[in-house]
Design a protein around this motif. Sequence first.
Motif, PDB file in Angstrom:
ATOM      1  N   ILE A  92      12.229  10.136 -16.904  1.00 17.76           N
ATOM      2  CA  ILE A  92      12.183  11.518 -16.238  1.00 17.76           C
ATOM      3  C   ILE A  92      11.931  11.066 -15.365  1.00 17.76           C
ATOM      4  O   ILE A  92      10.772  10.942 -15.632  1.00 17.76           O
ATOM      5  N   ILE A  93      12.262  11.245 -14.155  1.00 11.82           N
ATOM      6  CA  ILE A  93      11.668  11.208 -12.059  1.00 11.82           C
ATOM      7  C   ILE A  93      12.133  12.727 -12.446  1.00 11.82           C
ATOM      8  O   ILE A  93      12.846  13.590 -12.332  1.00 11.82           O
ATOM      9  N   LYS A  94      11.119  13.101 -11.343  1.00 16.47           N
ATOM     10  CA  LYS A  94      10.864  14.299 -10.934  1.00 16.47           C
ATOM     11  C   LYS A  94      10.137  14.279  -9.208  1.00 16.47           C
ATOM     12  O   LYS A  94       9.541  13.227  -8.794  1.00 16.47           O
ATOM     13  N   MET A  95      11.862  14.203  -8.098  1.00 20.28           N
ATOM     14  CA  MET A  95      11.044  13.929  -7.329  1.00 20.28           C
ATOM     15  C   MET A  95      11.842  15.232  -5.993  1.00 20.28           C
ATOM     16  O   MET A  95      13.547  15.844  -6.204  1.00 20.28           O
ATOM     17  N   ASN A  96      10.775  15.292  -5.309  1.00 19.87           N
ATOM     18  CA  ASN A  96      11.395  17.074  -4.587  1.00 19.87           C
ATOM     19  C   ASN A  96      11.990  17.546  -4.970  1.00 19.87           C
ATOM     20  O   ASN A  96      12.616  18.406  -4.960  1.00 19.87           O
ATOM     21  N   GLY A  97      11.038  18.421  -5.876  1.00 18.53           N
ATOM     22  CA  GLY A  97      11.718  18.931  -6.995  1.00 18.53           C
ATOM     23  C   GLY A  97      13.161  19.148  -7.939  1.00 18.53           C
ATOM     24  O   GLY A  97      13.324  20.148  -8.668  1.00 18.53           O
ATOM     25  N   SER A  98      13.506  18.721  -7.483  1.00 14.87           N
ATOM     26  CA  SER A  98      14.511  17.761  -8.820  1.00 14.87           C
ATOM     27  C   SER A  98      14.310  16.856  -9.634  1.00 14.87           C
ATOM     28  O   SER A  98      13.939  15.927  -9.542  1.00 14.87           O
ATOM     29  N   TYR A  99      15.168  16.502 -11.272  1.00 19.11           N
ATOM     30  CA  TYR A  99      15.129  16.141 -12.178  1.00 19.11           C
ATOM     31  C   TYR A  99      16.213  14.546 -12.481  1.00 19.11           C
ATOM     32  O   TYR A  99      17.673  15.369 -12.033  1.00 19.11           O
ATOM     33  N   ASP A 150       1.155  -1.191   0.073  1.00 17.21           N
ATOM     34  CA  ASP A 150      -0.309  -0.034   0.060  1.00 17.21           C
ATOM     35  C   ASP A 150       0.229   1.183   0.601  1.00 17.21           C
ATOM     36  O   ASP A 150       0.686   2.707  -0.868  1.00 17.21           O
ATOM     37  N   HIS A 151       2.142   0.857   0.851  1.00 24.32           N
ATOM     38  CA  HIS A 151       3.246   2.515   0.340  1.00 24.32           C
ATOM     39  C   HIS A 151       4.173   1.568   1.397  1.00 24.32           C
ATOM     40  O   HIS A 151       4.517   0.840   1.822  1.00 24.32           O
ATOM     41  N   TYR A 152       5.032   2.747   0.655  1.00 22.99           N
ATOM     42  CA  TYR A 152       6.245   2.645   1.712  1.00 22.99           C
ATOM     43  C   TYR A 152       6.328   2.180   2.945  1.00 22.99           C
ATOM     44  O   TYR A 152       5.439   2.904   3.700  1.00 22.99           O
ATOM     45  N   GLY A 153       7.475   1.797   3.754  1.00 27.77           N
ATOM     46  CA  GLY A 153       7.476   0.955   4.798  1.00 27.77           C
ATOM     47  C   GLY A 153       8.633   2.075   5.112  1.00 27.77           C
ATOM     48  O   GLY A 153       8.308   1.993   6.944  1.00 27.77           O
ATOM     49  N   ILE A 154       9.260   1.965   5.325  1.00 25.44           N
ATOM     50  CA  ILE A 154      10.636   3.228   5.594  1.00 25.44           C
ATOM     51  C   ILE A 154      10.649   4.407   4.814  1.00 25.44           C
ATOM     52  O   ILE A 154      10.983   4.177   3.822  1.00 25.44           O
ATOM     53  N   SER A 155      10.335   5.536   5.796  1.00 19.73           N
ATOM     54  CA  SER A 155      10.505   7.079   5.645  1.00 19.73           C
ATOM     55  C   SER A 155      11.967   7.337   4.444  1.00 19.73           C
ATOM     56  O   SER A 155      12.974   7.038   5.364  1.00 19.73           O
ATOM     57  N   GLU A 156      11.589   8.674   4.486  1.00 18.58           N
ATOM     58  CA  GLU A 156      13.152   9.033   3.904  1.00 18.58           C
ATOM     59  C   GLU A 156      13.476   9.530   5.102  1.00 18.58           C
ATOM     60  O   GLU A 156      14.652   9.909   4.759  1.00 18.58           O
ATOM     61  N   ASN A 157      12.898   9.824   6.124  1.00 21.75           N
ATOM     62  CA  ASN A 157      13.912  10.180   7.843  1.00 21.75           C
ATOM     63  C   ASN A 157      14.730   9.131   7.816  1.00 21.75           C
ATOM     64  O   ASN A 157      15.733   9.444   8.637  1.00 21.75           O
ATOM     65  N   LYS A 191      25.003   1.825   0.049  1.00 20.62           N
ATOM     66  CA  LYS A 191      24.795   3.277  -1.088  1.00 20.62           C
ATOM     67  C   LYS A 191      25.524   4.154   0.028  1.00 20.62           C
ATOM     68  O   LYS A 191      25.131   4.435   0.979  1.00 20.62           O
ATOM     69  N   ASP A 192      26.465   4.575  -0.469  1.00 21.01           N
ATOM     70  CA  ASP A 192      26.889   6.043   0.799  1.00 21.01           C
ATOM     71  C   ASP A 192      26.480   6.749   0.789  1.00 21.01           C
ATOM     72  O   ASP A 192      26.541   7.333   1.890  1.00 21.01           O
ATOM     73  N   ARG A 193      25.970   7.337  -0.124  1.00 22.54           N
ATOM     74  CA  ARG A 193      24.959   9.084  -0.286  1.00 22.54           C
ATOM     75  C   ARG A 193      23.307   8.314  -0.810  1.00 22.54           C
ATOM     76  O   ARG A 193      23.506   7.987  -2.425  1.00 22.54           O
ATOM     77  N   ILE A 194      22.165   8.393  -0.367  1.00 22.87           N
ATOM     78  CA  ILE A 194      21.002   8.740  -0.809  1.00 22.87           C
ATOM     79  C   ILE A 194      20.486   9.797  -1.765  1.00 22.87           C
ATOM     80  O   ILE A 194      20.330  11.238  -0.803  1.00 22.87           O
ATOM     81  N   THR A 195      20.408   9.877  -2.321  1.00 25.27           N
ATOM     82  CA  THR A 195      19.738  10.952  -3.675  1.00 25.27           C
ATOM     83  C   THR A 195      18.149  10.736  -3.462  1.00 25.27           C
ATOM     84  O   THR A 195      17.146  10.024  -2.842  1.00 25.27           O
ATOM     85  N   ASN A 196      17.392  11.585  -3.861  1.00 24.95           N
ATOM     86  CA  ASN A 196      16.202  11.456  -4.276  1.00 24.95           C
ATOM     87  C   ASN A 196      16.042  11.078  -5.431  1.00 24.95           C
ATOM     88  O   ASN A 196      14.685  10.439  -5.304  1.00 24.95           O
ATOM     89  N   TYR A 197      17.171  10.311  -6.537  1.00 19.13           N
ATOM     90  CA  TYR A 197      16.491   9.630  -6.647  1.00 19.13           C
ATOM     91  C   TYR A 197      16.258   8.635  -6.899  1.00 19.13           C
ATOM     92  O   TYR A 197      15.661   7.571  -7.003  1.00 19.13           O
ATOM     93  N   ASP A 198      17.097   8.257  -5.279  1.00 17.58           N
ATOM     94  CA  ASP A 198      17.324   6.966  -4.515  1.00 17.58           C
ATOM     95  C   ASP A 198      15.624   7.172  -4.354  1.00 17.58           C
ATOM     96  O   ASP A 198      14.613   5.686  -3.728  1.00 17.58           O
ATOM     97  N   LEU A 199      15.448   8.034  -3.155  1.00 20.44           N
ATOM     98  CA  LEU A 199      13.749   7.932  -2.966  1.00 20.44           C
ATOM     99  C   LEU A 199      12.890   7.863  -3.014  1.00 20.44           C
ATOM    100  O   LEU A 199      11.551   7.190  -3.442  1.00 20.44           O
ATOM    101  N   ALA A 200      12.868   7.926  -4.912  1.00 16.81           N
ATOM    102  CA  ALA A 200      11.649   7.905  -5.847  1.00 16.81           C
ATOM    103  C   ALA A 200      11.701   6.666  -6.422  1.00 16.81           C
ATOM    104  O   ALA A 200      10.741   6.147  -5.905  1.00 16.81           O
ATOM    105  N   GLN A 201      13.154   5.682  -6.055  1.00 13.25           N
ATOM    106  CA  GLN A 201      12.811   4.057  -6.549  1.00 13.25           C
ATOM    107  C   GLN A 201      12.594   3.494  -5.108  1.00 13.25           C
ATOM    108  O   GLN A 201      11.851   2.753  -5.468  1.00 13.25           O
ATOM    109  N   PHE A 202      12.759   3.819  -3.880  1.00 11.75           N
ATOM    110  CA  PHE A 202      12.346   4.130  -2.529  1.00 11.75           C
ATOM    111  C   PHE A 202      10.495   3.841  -2.268  1.00 11.75           C
ATOM    112  O   PHE A 202       9.869   2.896  -1.129  1.00 11.75           O
TER     113      PHE A 202
END
Length: 744
Positions: free
Chosen positions: A587-594, A489-496, A507-518
Amino acid sequence: MIRQLLIKTKYFFSKRQIRPLVAFFLINLFFIELKTVIEYFISFNLGITGTMQLLIALLNPLPTAIILLSLALYFRGYLAYWIMIVMNFIQTIWLFANMLYYREFSDFLSLSIMSSGSSVGENLSKSIAGIVHLSDFLVFLDILVLILLLLFRQITSDKKGLRRRFAVLTSTLGLVLVFLVFGLASANRSGLLTRSFDNNYIVKYLGLNEYAAFNAVQTHNQAVSRDKANASELKPIAKWIQKHRAPVNVKYFGIDKGRNVIVFHLESFQQFLIDYRVNGREVTPNLNKFFHDQHTLSFDNFYNQVGQGKTSDAETMLDNSLFGLPSGSAMVKYGTSNVFQAAPAILNQMGYTTAAFHGDVPTFWNRNNTYKSWGYNYFFSKQFYPQSTKSQNNVGYGMLDKIFLRDSARYIQQLPQPFYAKIITVTNHYPYETNKEIASQFPATTTGDRTVDHYVQTAHYLDSAFGEFMNWMKATGLYNNSLIYVYGDHYGISENHQPAIGQLLQKDRITNYDLAQFQKVPFMIHANNLAGGINHTYGGEIDVLPTLFDLLGVPNDGTIQFGDDLLSDQNRQIVSFRNGDFVTPTIIKMNGSYWQTDNGRAISYKNASKKTKRFIDQTQNFVDQQLAYSDQVVSGDLLRFDKRNNFKKVDKKNYDYTLGPSLASLKQAQISNPSSLRTKNGGKSLLKLYKSSEVMLWSPSKIKKYLQRLAAEKTASQGSNADSSSSASVQPASSSSSSSAPTK
């Protein structure tokens, strides 16, 4: 004795002790507080836990009580006393009415319910004799005593009254307490009003009187939006939907017509869990097998599209192809009053029996009212599961999934076929609480984030429960006669939790792209006549209903649905997120970035090519229009203006989800429509075929025998390590030992 009591009462109210009017004010306030708090714990199930919640519960009856009682302080003589009696009586009537309504419907009264004339006028009053208890009238005892004291002049009249300044200060005190209680409530429960998913929370934190005020404002806002709407607003929306609707795929249309439909709702379940391993072990072996089955169509680019409504948004999309609201929950705000064209109602009018199953209280997300609007014949909530009364059978937000699913099978076997059944699991719900049994089945991850580390454990338990249910379906023949679709139904682990997410994804660094995939969640469609495989089409929860209707051969050209058939060759593959972000195959838009979808490279809109900018702008316009039109349909209740002849609007008065009437209806259905699994089995239960590794389901004698067998195996196998011996207490459904585990 009575005479002495009257003398003392008169003395208390005399000028020698305290101003009579002030004393009368304090006594009324004391009794309003006392009886309200008592009923919080006796009549209502508010779930008050911890010192802070207890403090809030003790404080929240006071603000409005002080404000209402203080109105009397602006008057003199006996009129002031009688005004206080009236204010006490009004609040007590509201308390009393909610006591009765909650006892029958496990919910609080709302203006929309009272004005509808169905929930109260017909369901409550027709059985009032069976609902009310003699002890309920004790809430009026203080009022009766105070009235008698006034009538017999045992209370001295304060003819001079109080200074206006004192009355103003008292009213101001009530207002200050309103903000104080709200501040404490917000600190303990953030987003209380914006995420008002359960009336129990409003009452627990703000109070019963404040709930009435909140509901009045909520109802007013809905009424304004609804009253301003008109039929002409639906025409451009219908035209836009028709223009952008993807045509059905003739290859699939109607191939599963007449089959049972079983919707398996995986709570907080994300796509990354599929085929994910911890210490070499699969987290979800049963779901992995189902995902890769030769007859399962599995979508690996499927996204959750929920907003603040979380699970309720997912349900709104799955059953209606309508988005959740920008804030709050559509099921809570509009589920009771709006007209819907939901899947259960449409299928019910095509001969399907429709039912929803949820191992929690019926009021959660206003399901007990919304499901009536959506046309569910049955809603099996916590009251239908005797096992739910045992604390050890509950974790977090409801029943343990293994117990819930086994006991749900009891009712599923009685549903006349074909049926549409939605099964909502809850064990894999934030904050992912475990018990000793769940923790012993699978190792936690070691990110250091408690929420994240336990997530795989509850997910594994859910998977095991899913496997047991699928095995029962296969044993009964239901598996081969049903269209099964499974979704998270929705994500289980939030971006927090980005540091922990990075460890999970290595991954050493999480980007908005990764958060979109999440934001990906599983979506799987299974039927034994489908050619399975991994489908890479981009889509989301808004697209599920059109896809289902394609497979069932249900024409939906004239429906107001904002999703596209995922099986259509002309699907736009635009996934709209509730905040206006989006995902497309390019193209993905996530948190204002592309970002580029295929490789995760960042895109600068400013420096992008004209072609890329044009694509982004066109996609954004589509997303914004889709969300705006959906909101307009919901907030304006525009489906009431739809005059399609082949859909009959749901009459909510025809539905009753209370225990007795539901069981009686189910029993009668076995006679009027003898097509259920149980009826076809000669009226005999098929629960004996349900095999579970959940110890709570076993009888004491079988537990003893099982432990004896384990002890014997341990003695015979000296080479067993500590891990295998500790995990042997409960085996996953996919293991070879689960088939030999005893069942109740």
